[in-house]
Design a protein around this motif. Structure first.
Motif, PDB file in Angstrom:
ATOM      1  N   GLN A 245       0.946  -1.329  -0.013  1.00  0.00           N
ATOM      2  CA  GLN A 245      -0.090   0.143  -0.037  1.00  0.00           C
ATOM      3  C   GLN A 245       0.995   1.346   0.011  1.00  0.00           C
ATOM      4  O   GLN A 245       1.451   1.323   1.119  1.00  0.00           O
ATOM      5  N   SER A 246       1.004   1.966  -1.022  1.00  0.00           N
ATOM      6  CA  SER A 246       1.799   3.203  -1.138  1.00  0.00           C
ATOM      7  C   SER A 246       0.777   4.415  -0.941  1.00  0.00           C
ATOM      8  O   SER A 246      -0.439   4.232  -1.041  1.00  0.00           O
ATOM      9  N   LEU A 247       1.451   5.469  -0.511  1.00  0.00           N
ATOM     10  CA  LEU A 247       0.784   6.630  -0.114  1.00  0.00           C
ATOM     11  C   LEU A 247      -0.329   7.101  -1.001  1.00  0.00           C
ATOM     12  O   LEU A 247      -0.113   7.262  -2.266  1.00  0.00           O
ATOM     13  N   GLY A 248      -1.700   7.215  -0.587  1.00  0.00           N
ATOM     14  CA  GLY A 248      -2.511   7.670  -1.445  1.00  0.00           C
ATOM     15  C   GLY A 248      -3.346   6.615  -2.600  1.00  0.00           C
ATOM     16  O   GLY A 248      -3.771   6.942  -3.476  1.00  0.00           O
ATOM     17  N   GLN A 249      -2.603   5.458  -2.694  1.00  0.00           N
ATOM     18  CA  GLN A 249      -3.108   4.434  -3.607  1.00  0.00           C
ATOM     19  C   GLN A 249      -3.753   3.237  -2.819  1.00  0.00           C
ATOM     20  O   GLN A 249      -3.620   3.024  -1.782  1.00  0.00           O
ATOM     21  N   GLY A 250      -4.472   2.560  -3.655  1.00  0.00           N
ATOM     22  CA  GLY A 250      -4.999   1.397  -3.334  1.00  0.00           C
ATOM     23  C   GLY A 250      -4.023   0.156  -3.058  1.00  0.00           C
ATOM     24  O   GLY A 250      -2.842   0.009  -3.288  1.00  0.00           O
ATOM     25  N   LEU A 251      -4.295  -0.717  -2.216  1.00  0.00           N
ATOM     26  CA  LEU A 251      -3.418  -1.998  -2.198  1.00  0.00           C
ATOM     27  C   LEU A 251      -3.251  -2.808  -3.316  1.00  0.00           C
ATOM     28  O   LEU A 251      -4.176  -2.881  -4.260  1.00  0.00           O
ATOM     29  N   GLU A 252      -1.900  -3.116  -3.585  1.00  0.00           N
ATOM     30  CA  GLU A 252      -1.436  -3.731  -4.732  1.00  0.00           C
ATOM     31  C   GLU A 252      -0.892  -4.909  -4.531  1.00  0.00           C
ATOM     32  O   GLU A 252      -0.313  -5.442  -3.489  1.00  0.00           O
ATOM     33  N   PHE A 253      -1.639  -6.247  -5.044  1.00  0.00           N
ATOM     34  CA  PHE A 253      -1.236  -7.533  -4.925  1.00  0.00           C
ATOM     35  C   PHE A 253       0.088  -8.017  -5.240  1.00  0.00           C
ATOM     36  O   PHE A 253       0.785  -7.280  -6.367  1.00  0.00           O
ATOM     37  N   LEU A 254       1.048  -8.653  -4.364  1.00  0.00           N
ATOM     38  CA  LEU A 254       2.226  -8.837  -4.641  1.00  0.00           C
ATOM     39  C   LEU A 254       2.466 -10.377  -4.967  1.00  0.00           C
ATOM     40  O   LEU A 254       2.882 -10.743  -5.978  1.00  0.00           O
ATOM     41  N   ILE A 255       2.015 -11.555  -4.068  1.00  0.00           N
ATOM     42  CA  ILE A 255       2.048 -12.895  -4.234  1.00  0.00           C
ATOM     43  C   ILE A 255       1.139 -13.427  -3.412  1.00  0.00           C
ATOM     44  O   ILE A 255       0.745 -13.019  -2.502  1.00  0.00           O
ATOM     45  N   TYR A 256       1.066 -14.726  -3.742  1.00  0.00           N
ATOM     46  CA  TYR A 256      -0.109 -15.699  -3.099  1.00  0.00           C
ATOM     47  C   TYR A 256       0.710 -16.806  -2.896  1.00  0.00           C
ATOM     48  O   TYR A 256       1.177 -17.680  -3.684  1.00  0.00           O
ATOM     49  N   PHE A 257       0.314 -17.410  -1.794  1.00  0.00           N
ATOM     50  CA  PHE A 257       0.731 -18.813  -1.408  1.00  0.00           C
ATOM     51  C   PHE A 257      -0.599 -19.722  -0.994  1.00  0.00           C
ATOM     52  O   PHE A 257      -1.170 -19.196  -0.263  1.00  0.00           O
ATOM     53  N   GLN A 258      -0.692 -20.760  -1.550  1.00  0.00           N
ATOM     54  CA  GLN A 258      -1.761 -21.734  -1.171  1.00  0.00           C
ATOM     55  C   GLN A 258      -1.384 -23.079  -0.716  1.00  0.00           C
ATOM     56  O   GLN A 258      -0.696 -23.721  -1.858  1.00  0.00           O
ATOM     57  N   GLY A 259      -1.253 -23.645   0.526  1.00  0.00           N
ATOM     58  CA  GLY A 259      -0.836 -24.710   0.933  1.00  0.00           C
ATOM     59  C   GLY A 259       0.570 -25.217   0.210  1.00  0.00           C
ATOM     60  O   GLY A 259       1.456 -24.375   0.419  1.00  0.00           O
ATOM     61  N   ASN A 260       0.496 -26.159  -0.336  1.00  0.00           N
ATOM     62  CA  ASN A 260       1.991 -26.693  -1.169  1.00  0.00           C
ATOM     63  C   ASN A 260       1.896 -26.216  -2.450  1.00  0.00           C
ATOM     64  O   ASN A 260       3.226 -26.840  -3.037  1.00  0.00           O
ATOM     65  N   SER A 261       1.137 -25.549  -2.927  1.00  0.00           N
ATOM     66  CA  SER A 261       1.070 -25.347  -4.257  1.00  0.00           C
ATOM     67  C   SER A 261       2.300 -24.290  -4.516  1.00  0.00           C
ATOM     68  O   SER A 261       2.751 -23.451  -3.764  1.00  0.00           O
TER      69      SER A 261
ATOM     70  N   ALA B 195       9.571 -14.057  -2.094  1.00  0.00           N
ATOM     71  CA  ALA B 195       9.089 -14.460  -0.907  1.00  0.00           C
ATOM     72  C   ALA B 195       9.156 -15.984  -0.767  1.00  0.00           C
ATOM     73  O   ALA B 195       9.018 -16.437  -1.768  1.00  0.00           O
ATOM     74  N   GLU B 196       8.993 -16.321   0.592  1.00  0.00           N
ATOM     75  CA  GLU B 196       8.967 -17.821   0.575  1.00  0.00           C
ATOM     76  C   GLU B 196       7.930 -17.963   1.981  1.00  0.00           C
ATOM     77  O   GLU B 196       7.656 -17.362   2.957  1.00  0.00           O
ATOM     78  N   ARG B 197       7.628 -19.210   1.922  1.00  0.00           N
ATOM     79  CA  ARG B 197       6.838 -19.516   2.982  1.00  0.00           C
ATOM     80  C   ARG B 197       7.292 -20.948   3.697  1.00  0.00           C
ATOM     81  O   ARG B 197       7.037 -21.943   3.061  1.00  0.00           O
ATOM     82  N   THR B 198       7.329 -20.905   4.878  1.00  0.00           N
ATOM     83  CA  THR B 198       8.198 -22.463   5.406  1.00  0.00           C
ATOM     84  C   THR B 198       6.990 -23.127   6.175  1.00  0.00           C
ATOM     85  O   THR B 198       6.428 -22.472   6.791  1.00  0.00           O
ATOM     86  N   GLY B 199       7.140 -24.386   5.970  1.00  0.00           N
ATOM     87  CA  GLY B 199       6.092 -25.263   6.905  1.00  0.00           C
ATOM     88  C   GLY B 199       4.868 -24.788   6.482  1.00  0.00           C
ATOM     89  O   GLY B 199       4.077 -25.225   7.531  1.00  0.00           O
ATOM     90  N   GLY B 200       4.405 -24.054   5.569  1.00  0.00           N
ATOM     91  CA  GLY B 200       2.983 -23.787   5.269  1.00  0.00           C
ATOM     92  C   GLY B 200       2.341 -22.883   6.363  1.00  0.00           C
ATOM     93  O   GLY B 200       1.112 -22.551   6.386  1.00  0.00           O
ATOM     94  N   SER B 201       3.306 -22.080   6.894  1.00  0.00           N
ATOM     95  CA  SER B 201       2.808 -20.897   7.880  1.00  0.00           C
ATOM     96  C   SER B 201       3.607 -19.704   7.763  1.00  0.00           C
ATOM     97  O   SER B 201       3.137 -18.894   6.788  1.00  0.00           O
ATOM     98  N   VAL B 202       4.719 -19.463   8.517  1.00  0.00           N
ATOM     99  CA  VAL B 202       5.311 -18.245   8.483  1.00  0.00           C
ATOM    100  C   VAL B 202       5.926 -17.878   7.134  1.00  0.00           C
ATOM    101  O   VAL B 202       6.217 -18.571   6.440  1.00  0.00           O
ATOM    102  N   SER B 203       5.720 -16.440   6.576  1.00  0.00           N
ATOM    103  CA  SER B 203       6.053 -16.084   5.319  1.00  0.00           C
ATOM    104  C   SER B 203       7.169 -14.943   5.656  1.00  0.00           C
ATOM    105  O   SER B 203       6.989 -14.382   6.607  1.00  0.00           O
ATOM    106  N   THR B 204       8.178 -14.898   4.639  1.00  0.00           N
ATOM    107  CA  THR B 204       9.014 -13.826   4.586  1.00  0.00           C
ATOM    108  C   THR B 204       9.210 -13.156   3.424  1.00  0.00           C
ATOM    109  O   THR B 204       9.487 -13.791   2.437  1.00  0.00           O
TER     110      THR B 204
END
Lengths: 115, 110
Positions: A37-53, A67-76
């Motif tokens: 979310q940049s100043l004065g702008q709408g939210l912009e999609f970056l990345i999506y994780f679903q399960g192990n896909s 970005a990565e998601r470890t163990g299907g939980s925490v993401s960095t």
């Protein structure tokens, strides 16, 4: 119950440095999203994780973003060689999964400032 | 292209003065339309999901309605605590990400 948590809440960095942003989704939620979310702008999609896909990285603005998601939980979310235009609030959201009732619940965000 | 357009950008209301926010959208097929509230320095807070034209949902002083091309968020007899930015987002059929509008910032004066 606990909601989506993000850390740090604020991050100030110098141009050219790498940063890592963390997201802890709601327990049991299989889908995780990153938005910007940049100043004065709408939210912009970056990345999506679903399960192990394999993640959908179609919204990442450049190859400096990953970005990565470890163990299907925490993401960095990692931004390498930060630029001033990367300054924004980075929001993480999670949902139970791809079903009819898939409301996305958002964390408080990380405000990134690149000097 | 802009899928979601919200109007007005800003709305200043007197306490008790009812009003409506508009969200116009363009999608090939709508899976869901979402309303969120966002307070300064916080993440969006989920309010409603609408799935089909004619659907309405209510929560306290807020009521959301949906047609085939737009959604309205009605605020009845607002209070100062209703001051926030209201975000509209759409999800297309077969997709999972949300496309957000820029939001309407509502300020309610006592």
């Amino acid at each position: 119950g606990a909601g989506v948590s993000q850390s740090p809440s604020n991050k100030v960095t110098e141009k050219g440095k790498d940063v890592e942003l963390r997201c802890d989704p709601i327990s049991g939620h299989t889908a995780l999203y990153w938005y910007r979310q940049s100043l004065g702008q709408g939210l912009e999609f970056l990345i999506y994780f679903q399960g192990n896909s394999a993640p959908d990285k179609s919204g990442l603005p450049s190859d400096r973003f990953s970005a990565e998601r470890t163990g299907g939980s925490v993401s960095t979310l990692t931004i390498q060689r930060t630029q001033q235009e990367d300054s924004a609030v980075y929001l993480c959201a999670s949902t139970r999964g791809f079903s009819r009732s898939n409301e996305q619940f958002f964390g408080p965000g990380t405000r990134l400032t690149v000097l | 292209e802009d899928q979601v357009t919200q109007s007005p950008e800003a709305l200043r209301l007197q306490e008790g003065e009812s009003s409506s926010l508009n969200c116009s959208y363009t999608v090939s097929g709508l899976r869901g339309l979402f309303w969120y509230r966002q307070d300064p320095g916080k993440g969006p807070e989920f309010l409603f999901t609408l799935y089909s034209a004619g659907e309405e949902k209510e929560k306290e002083r807020l009521k959301a309605t949906l047609t085939k091309k737009e959604s309205f968020l009605h605020i009845t007899a607002p209070k100062p605590e209703d001051s926030a930015t209201y975000l509209c987002a759409v999800q297309e059929l077969g997709d999972y990400k949300l496309s957000f509008g820029a939001g309407t910032t509502v300020t309610v004066r006592a």
